[in-house]
Design a protein around this motif. Structure first.
Motif, PDB file in Angstrom:
ATOM      1  N   VAL A 108      48.986   2.769  50.200  1.00 11.06           N
ATOM      2  CA  VAL A 108      49.231   4.557  50.287  1.00 11.06           C
ATOM      3  C   VAL A 108      50.067   4.784  51.343  1.00 11.06           C
ATOM      4  O   VAL A 108      50.796   6.045  51.048  1.00 11.06           O
ATOM      5  CB  VAL A 108      47.322   4.639  50.734  1.00 11.06           C
ATOM      6  N   CYS A 109      49.977   4.390  52.434  1.00 10.25           N
ATOM      7  CA  CYS A 109      50.826   4.753  53.472  1.00 10.25           C
ATOM      8  C   CYS A 109      52.303   4.573  53.008  1.00 10.25           C
ATOM      9  O   CYS A 109      53.258   5.699  53.352  1.00 10.25           O
ATOM     10  CB  CYS A 109      50.813   3.939  54.953  1.00 10.25           C
ATOM     11  N   GLY A 110      52.822   3.632  52.388  1.00 10.40           N
ATOM     12  CA  GLY A 110      54.032   3.484  51.882  1.00 10.40           C
ATOM     13  C   GLY A 110      54.547   4.657  50.959  1.00 10.40           C
ATOM     14  O   GLY A 110      55.635   5.464  51.077  1.00 10.40           O
ATOM     15  N   VAL A 111      53.619   5.175  49.958  1.00 11.91           N
ATOM     16  CA  VAL A 111      53.840   6.053  49.156  1.00 11.91           C
ATOM     17  C   VAL A 111      53.823   7.292  50.044  1.00 11.91           C
ATOM     18  O   VAL A 111      54.794   8.395  49.674  1.00 11.91           O
ATOM     19  CB  VAL A 111      52.583   6.206  47.948  1.00 11.91           C
ATOM     20  N   MET A 164      54.636   6.616  61.449  1.00 15.80           N
ATOM     21  CA  MET A 164      53.475   6.102  62.222  1.00 15.80           C
ATOM     22  C   MET A 164      52.578   5.426  61.288  1.00 15.80           C
ATOM     23  O   MET A 164      51.961   4.283  61.871  1.00 15.80           O
ATOM     24  CB  MET A 164      52.955   6.894  63.064  1.00 15.80           C
ATOM     25  N   LEU A 165      52.066   6.018  60.383  1.00 17.85           N
ATOM     26  CA  LEU A 165      50.939   5.672  59.657  1.00 17.85           C
ATOM     27  C   LEU A 165      51.216   4.237  58.763  1.00 17.85           C
ATOM     28  O   LEU A 165      50.372   3.280  59.096  1.00 17.85           O
ATOM     29  CB  LEU A 165      50.707   6.562  58.419  1.00 17.85           C
ATOM     30  N   LEU A 166      52.767   4.197  58.354  1.00 15.89           N
ATOM     31  CA  LEU A 166      53.034   2.897  57.589  1.00 15.89           C
ATOM     32  C   LEU A 166      53.044   1.850  58.661  1.00 15.89           C
ATOM     33  O   LEU A 166      52.604   0.718  58.190  1.00 15.89           O
ATOM     34  CB  LEU A 166      54.255   3.232  56.970  1.00 15.89           C
ATOM     35  N   VAL A 167      53.795   1.907  59.650  1.00 13.48           N
ATOM     36  CA  VAL A 167      53.726   0.852  60.683  1.00 13.48           C
ATOM     37  C   VAL A 167      52.574   0.558  61.065  1.00 13.48           C
ATOM     38  O   VAL A 167      52.338  -0.765  61.264  1.00 13.48           O
ATOM     39  CB  VAL A 167      54.597   1.411  61.933  1.00 13.48           C
ATOM     40  N   SER A 168      51.621   1.590  61.435  1.00 11.17           N
ATOM     41  CA  SER A 168      50.333   1.180  61.990  1.00 11.17           C
ATOM     42  C   SER A 168      49.547   0.158  60.822  1.00 11.17           C
ATOM     43  O   SER A 168      48.707  -0.716  61.221  1.00 11.17           O
ATOM     44  CB  SER A 168      49.637   2.183  62.485  1.00 11.17           C
ATOM     45  N   ALA A 169      49.512   0.634  59.580  1.00 13.87           N
ATOM     46  CA  ALA A 169      48.815  -0.073  58.573  1.00 13.87           C
ATOM     47  C   ALA A 169      49.401  -1.390  58.312  1.00 13.87           C
ATOM     48  O   ALA A 169      48.481  -2.309  58.078  1.00 13.87           O
ATOM     49  CB  ALA A 169      49.022   0.780  57.222  1.00 13.87           C
ATOM     50  N   ILE A 170      50.894  -1.606  58.472  1.00 12.35           N
ATOM     51  CA  ILE A 170      51.167  -2.876  58.475  1.00 12.35           C
ATOM     52  C   ILE A 170      50.973  -3.893  59.432  1.00 12.35           C
ATOM     53  O   ILE A 170      50.220  -4.955  59.128  1.00 12.35           O
ATOM     54  CB  ILE A 170      52.916  -2.914  58.459  1.00 12.35           C
ATOM     55  N   VAL A 171      50.802  -3.222  60.755  1.00 14.46           N
ATOM     56  CA  VAL A 171      50.290  -4.176  61.742  1.00 14.46           C
ATOM     57  C   VAL A 171      48.854  -4.425  61.606  1.00 14.46           C
ATOM     58  O   VAL A 171      48.501  -5.513  61.975  1.00 14.46           O
ATOM     59  CB  VAL A 171      50.536  -3.333  63.122  1.00 14.46           C
ATOM     60  N   GLY A 218      40.433   5.553  62.693  1.00 16.25           N
ATOM     61  CA  GLY A 218      40.446   6.304  63.829  1.00 16.25           C
ATOM     62  C   GLY A 218      42.035   6.610  63.970  1.00 16.25           C
ATOM     63  O   GLY A 218      42.491   7.798  64.485  1.00 16.25           O
ATOM     64  N   VAL A 219      42.783   5.701  64.295  1.00 13.39           N
ATOM     65  CA  VAL A 219      44.284   5.553  64.207  1.00 13.39           C
ATOM     66  C   VAL A 219      44.864   6.431  63.430  1.00 13.39           C
ATOM     67  O   VAL A 219      45.675   7.304  63.499  1.00 13.39           O
ATOM     68  CB  VAL A 219      44.815   4.324  64.640  1.00 13.39           C
ATOM     69  N   ALA A 220      44.652   6.283  62.114  1.00  8.60           N
ATOM     70  CA  ALA A 220      45.192   7.089  60.846  1.00  8.60           C
ATOM     71  C   ALA A 220      44.790   8.358  61.366  1.00  8.60           C
ATOM     72  O   ALA A 220      45.606   9.494  60.958  1.00  8.60           O
ATOM     73  CB  ALA A 220      44.697   6.610  59.895  1.00  8.60           C
ATOM     74  N   MET A 221      43.421   8.793  61.700  1.00  4.69           N
ATOM     75  CA  MET A 221      43.223  10.368  61.830  1.00  4.69           C
ATOM     76  C   MET A 221      43.853  11.020  63.032  1.00  4.69           C
ATOM     77  O   MET A 221      43.998  12.096  62.647  1.00  4.69           O
ATOM     78  CB  MET A 221      41.521  10.308  62.201  1.00  4.69           C
ATOM     79  N   ALA A 222      44.220  10.099  63.934  1.00  5.77           N
ATOM     80  CA  ALA A 222      44.944  10.582  64.956  1.00  5.77           C
ATOM     81  C   ALA A 222      46.499  11.216  64.676  1.00  5.77           C
ATOM     82  O   ALA A 222      46.790  12.156  65.019  1.00  5.77           O
ATOM     83  CB  ALA A 222      45.025   9.751  66.219  1.00  5.77           C
ATOM     84  N   PHE A 223      46.788  10.191  63.548  1.00  2.39           N
ATOM     85  CA  PHE A 223      48.299  10.798  63.171  1.00  2.39           C
ATOM     86  C   PHE A 223      48.313  11.710  62.254  1.00  2.39           C
ATOM     87  O   PHE A 223      49.239  12.667  62.337  1.00  2.39           O
ATOM     88  CB  PHE A 223      48.973   9.228  62.409  1.00  2.39           C
ATOM     89  N   LEU A 224      47.118  11.814  61.528  1.00  2.00           N
ATOM     90  CA  LEU A 224      47.208  12.884  60.532  1.00  2.00           C
ATOM     91  C   LEU A 224      46.696  14.387  61.028  1.00  2.00           C
ATOM     92  O   LEU A 224      46.905  15.273  60.398  1.00  2.00           O
ATOM     93  CB  LEU A 224      46.448  12.474  59.268  1.00  2.00           C
ATOM     94  N   HIS A 229      59.659   0.100  66.429  1.00  2.00           N
ATOM     95  CA  HIS A 229      60.005  -1.558  66.740  1.00  2.00           C
ATOM     96  C   HIS A 229      59.305  -2.030  67.755  1.00  2.00           C
ATOM     97  O   HIS A 229      58.897  -3.243  67.465  1.00  2.00           O
ATOM     98  CB  HIS A 229      61.353  -1.481  67.133  1.00  2.00           C
ATOM     99  N   HIS A 230      58.736  -1.127  68.516  1.00  2.00           N
ATOM    100  CA  HIS A 230      57.841  -1.709  69.657  1.00  2.00           C
ATOM    101  C   HIS A 230      56.587  -2.364  69.040  1.00  2.00           C
ATOM    102  O   HIS A 230      55.963  -3.130  69.715  1.00  2.00           O
ATOM    103  CB  HIS A 230      57.773  -0.623  70.834  1.00  2.00           C
ATOM    104  N   ILE A 231      55.936  -1.333  68.201  1.00  2.29           N
ATOM    105  CA  ILE A 231      54.813  -1.428  67.703  1.00  2.29           C
ATOM    106  C   ILE A 231      54.659  -2.997  67.114  1.00  2.29           C
ATOM    107  O   ILE A 231      53.842  -3.775  67.241  1.00  2.29           O
ATOM    108  CB  ILE A 231      54.200  -0.633  66.529  1.00  2.29           C
ATOM    109  N   LEU A 232      55.657  -3.292  66.166  1.00  2.00           N
ATOM    110  CA  LEU A 232      55.887  -4.404  65.293  1.00  2.00           C
ATOM    111  C   LEU A 232      56.157  -5.664  66.328  1.00  2.00           C
ATOM    112  O   LEU A 232      55.380  -6.628  66.293  1.00  2.00           O
ATOM    113  CB  LEU A 232      56.790  -4.320  64.564  1.00  2.00           C
ATOM    114  N   VAL A 233      57.073  -5.489  67.391  1.00  2.00           N
ATOM    115  CA  VAL A 233      57.527  -6.411  68.050  1.00  2.00           C
ATOM    116  C   VAL A 233      56.232  -7.062  69.138  1.00  2.00           C
ATOM    117  O   VAL A 233      56.039  -8.227  69.163  1.00  2.00           O
ATOM    118  CB  VAL A 233      58.933  -6.231  68.989  1.00  2.00           C
ATOM    119  N   GLN A 234      55.659  -6.051  69.779  1.00  3.59           N
ATOM    120  CA  GLN A 234      54.903  -6.362  70.628  1.00  3.59           C
ATOM    121  C   GLN A 234      53.524  -6.907  69.994  1.00  3.59           C
ATOM    122  O   GLN A 234      52.931  -8.024  70.673  1.00  3.59           O
ATOM    123  CB  GLN A 234      54.430  -5.047  71.480  1.00  3.59           C
TER     124      GLN A 234
END
Lengths: 126, 531
Positions: free
Chosen positions: B50-53, B88-95, B130-136, B340-345
């Motif tokens: 969904v976040c990708g779309v 932000m949503l897509l990266v966080s969803a992947i993580v 909650g994370v998604a809600m904060a972004f949206l 970058h930092h979300i993924l790497v950390q």
């Protein structure tokens, strides 16, 4: 907008007391601090919602009140109260658990921190 | 309305809804760990899709606001998707998906050990919601609620298993988080009193009308609140004390996501509500101090997890740098750097979880010889470590170069100091990573000061198995594939940021342009403007 000075002073005093209590190391005192702090914030939100005395909801045939209080501020306070209540319950559980495990509810320093600061470290448990 | 617009309005609330519904479902099937795992991974995979779309549509069509329940803007709740929030949503969803798979792998590998399965998955999914809600969130109060949802879930995850150590860390974490929430509420209350609205777009139109003093005060209060959540320097001391105690997957997801939500909030309020700043120099100075003091802290650490927590704090400084410069390149650099930092950390913390599993400890005084014991693990550590340090081909380098360019373009002396500071921080990060590498991976195990770990406890989501020894495991030294694969995948996604740097930077650039033109956001939410 006019603000209610008395309420603002109360807010200030409550926040001051709350912060003072938060600086304690005992969990239950910190919890009391959080409670005072959050009540102060709730009062602040209410103050920002406008003057006092007006009802937040009007009945259909209500003719006595022509001015309504801002319902949004009240809704915000309600949400904030619920959140604080939930967290308070959680903190109480933490305090209880801490007491069960260590027979004290004091928050200790991080052993790693102490070790790195180079003071006499209490041997950290691995 | 067009088809894609309908699609967006349907999809926009889903990143919040899917995890929350899945959380309810996993609670219902609390007795069956297997069903819980399947449900959670399916839900999080759906969230990724969904976040990708959403990102694709937001990038193609621009900002879209969805009025939840059909109530018009000032009354109803608004969900806003623009390029920044979609990215932000897509990266966080992947993580979140990768860490969920890792956690599931750990659960399966430790199947013989009693697990707190019934509560881990629902809480984890609530955290995702909650994370998604904060972004949206399109208004300040829903931003607050999003924060609270993810915070309360994080309280539970942090104290999972409730050992004395976790309780100690948990109490200070809960207190700090609550205070930051209260400060946020104070800011919200004053903004509401001054402007009569909490909707971000409406606030943006009304913010100019209130006196400068009040605007500055409100901005200061909000910055303190978000600064605590984002762990910006003087407000960052809570982080290295609380994160390392949690189980590996939990620490990983906290490190990757939770601070970034704070950074996102700073970016959003800075660009939308206070575009003429007033605190830009303050942001730059705190950014510099965050970078330097964070990395100096990391140098002193002996425990890999704490060391990584300090580098996490340090690299928040780069994002503050980009936000403080606030030109297009700076914002684009910050957006790219956040991704970058979300993924790497997160990948690094997952690797540390594997190290703990392999070596029984994460203390640099105890581990050694890991490169020989497990070359795969060494590779998995080395790539994100170099990436974090900013070695040229990797994404860390690209993000840093973008920030340096932004500093050079700004040209003020403070900006140049920051450029110098960020280069220094980058080198020191490399030094810190090299130190971990040479001690944990390269040095023979016998040379570790407290080396020769004969027996170590098996790390797990619960610690009620402390008497289970390292050697008693069925396959000591073999890493479960279910844990290695998600880690490798995340490292791979981090590399993909390099390979597809062009398109990703393109999105970041367009997001930055969009952020700088408030009219787009305001028009999308309040109508009347072009999209």
């Amino acid at each position: 907008m006019t603000a209610n000075l008395t309420l603002l002073i109360v807010v200030g005093v409550l926040i001051a007391c709350g912060v003072y209590l938060l600086l304690e190391r005992t969990v239950s005192k910190m919890l009391l601090g959080i409670l005072l702090f959050s009540n102060a914030v709730n009062l602040l939100i209410l103050t920002m919602g406008g003057g006092d005395g007006a009802p937040p909801i009007q009945g259909a045939g209500d003719v006595e009140h022509d001015i309504m209080a801002d319902p949004l501020a009240q809704a915000l306070v309600l949400t904030a109260i619920v959140i604080t209540m939930g967290v308070s319950a959680f903190v109480l559980a933490l305090a209880y658990r801490s007491y069960i495990l260590t027979t004290s509810e004091k928050v200790e320093n991080d052993p790693e921190d102490i070790g790195i600061a180079g003071r006499e470290p209490e041997e950290p448990e691995e | 309305m067009t088809l894609s617009h309908d699609l967006l309005t349907t999809f926009a609330p889903l990143p919040v809804l899917i995890p929350l519904l899945a959380a309810a479902a996993t609670l219902v099937v609390g007795r069956s760990p297997r069903v819980q795992r399947v449900l959670a991974t399916v839900a999080l995979s759906a969230a990724v899709a969904v976040c990708g779309v959403l990102l694709y549509l937001a990038d193609r069509d621009g900002t879209v606001a969805v009025q939840v329940g059909g109530w018009e803007t000032p009354i109803g709740i608004t969900v806003v998707v623009d390029r920044l929030s979609a990215a932000m949503l897509l990266v966080s969803a992947i993580v979140l998906l990768a860490v969920a798979l890792y956690g599931a792998g750990q659960n399966i590998a430790d199947a013989q050990v009693k697990q707190p399965t019934s509560i881990f998955w629902p809480t984890y999914l609530v955290l995702s919601g909650g994370v998604a809600m904060a972004f949206l969130a399109g208004d300040l109060f829903n931003l607050f609620v999003g924060f609270e949802i993810l915070l309360v879930a994080s309280f539970v995850l942090l104290t999972l298993g409730a050992t004395a150590e976790r309780i100690r860390a948990g109490v200070s974490y809960v207190m700090v988080s609550m205070v930051s929430s209260m400060i946020f509420l104070i800011g919200t209350a004053v903004i509401y009193g001054a402007t009569g609205t909490l909707n971000l777009a409406q606030l943006a139109t009304r913010m100019d009308a209130i006196p400068d003093g009040i605007r500055q005060a409100v901005y200061g209060v909000l910055l303190v609140a978000f600064g605590i959540k984002a762990a910006v320097f003087p407000l960052s001391n809570w982080l290295p004390d609380s994160y390392p105690t949690a189980p590996a997957p939990v620490t990983a997801v906290f490190a990757g996501l939770l601070t970034k939500v704070g950074v996102y909030a700073i970016v959003r309020t800075q660009t939308l509500l206070f575009p003429d700043g007033g605190f830009d120099n303050l942001l730059l100075v705190t950014g510099l101090l965050t970078m330097l003091i964070g990395i100096f802290g990391a140098i002193a650490q002996n425990d890999i997890r704490r060391l990584l927590s300090f580098t996490l704090v340090s690299h928040i400084g780069y994002m503050m740098f980009g936000v403080g410069i606030a030109n297009t390149i700076g914002l684009a650099g910050a957006v790219y750097y956040i991704a970058h930092h979300i993924l790497v950390q997160t990948a690094l913390f997952l690797v540390v979880g594997l190290i703990e599993r392999q070596a029984g400890s994460t203390s640099l005084r105890r581990v050694g010889g890991l490169a020989a014991a497990s070359p795969l693990l060494a590779g998995l550590f080395l790539i994100p470590a170099l990436n974090l340090g900013g070695i040229p081909p990797f994404s860390g380098f690209i993000g840093k170069v973008a920030l340096l360019q932004a500093g050079a373009q700004d040209g003020s002396s403070l900006a140049w100091i920051l450029v110098a500071g960020s280069v220094l921080t980058s080198l020191l990060t490399l030094y810190v990573m090299a130190r971990v590498w040479s001690k944990a991976f390269w040095r023979p195990r016998e040379q570790a000061p407290d080396g020769h770990l004969v027996s170590a406890t098996l790390p797990s989501l619960v610690e009620d198995n402390t008497d289970m020894l390292y050697d008693e495991r069925v396959d000591p030294g073999r890493l479960p594939a279910m844990m290695v694969l998600p880690t490798a995948a995340l490292v791979g996604v981090g590399l993909a940021l390099t390979v597809w740097a062009g398109p990703v930077l393109g999105i970041a650039d367009r997001a930055a342009v969009e952020l700088q033109d408030r009219g787009i956001y305001i028009g999308a939410v309040l109508g009347g403007g072009t999209k």
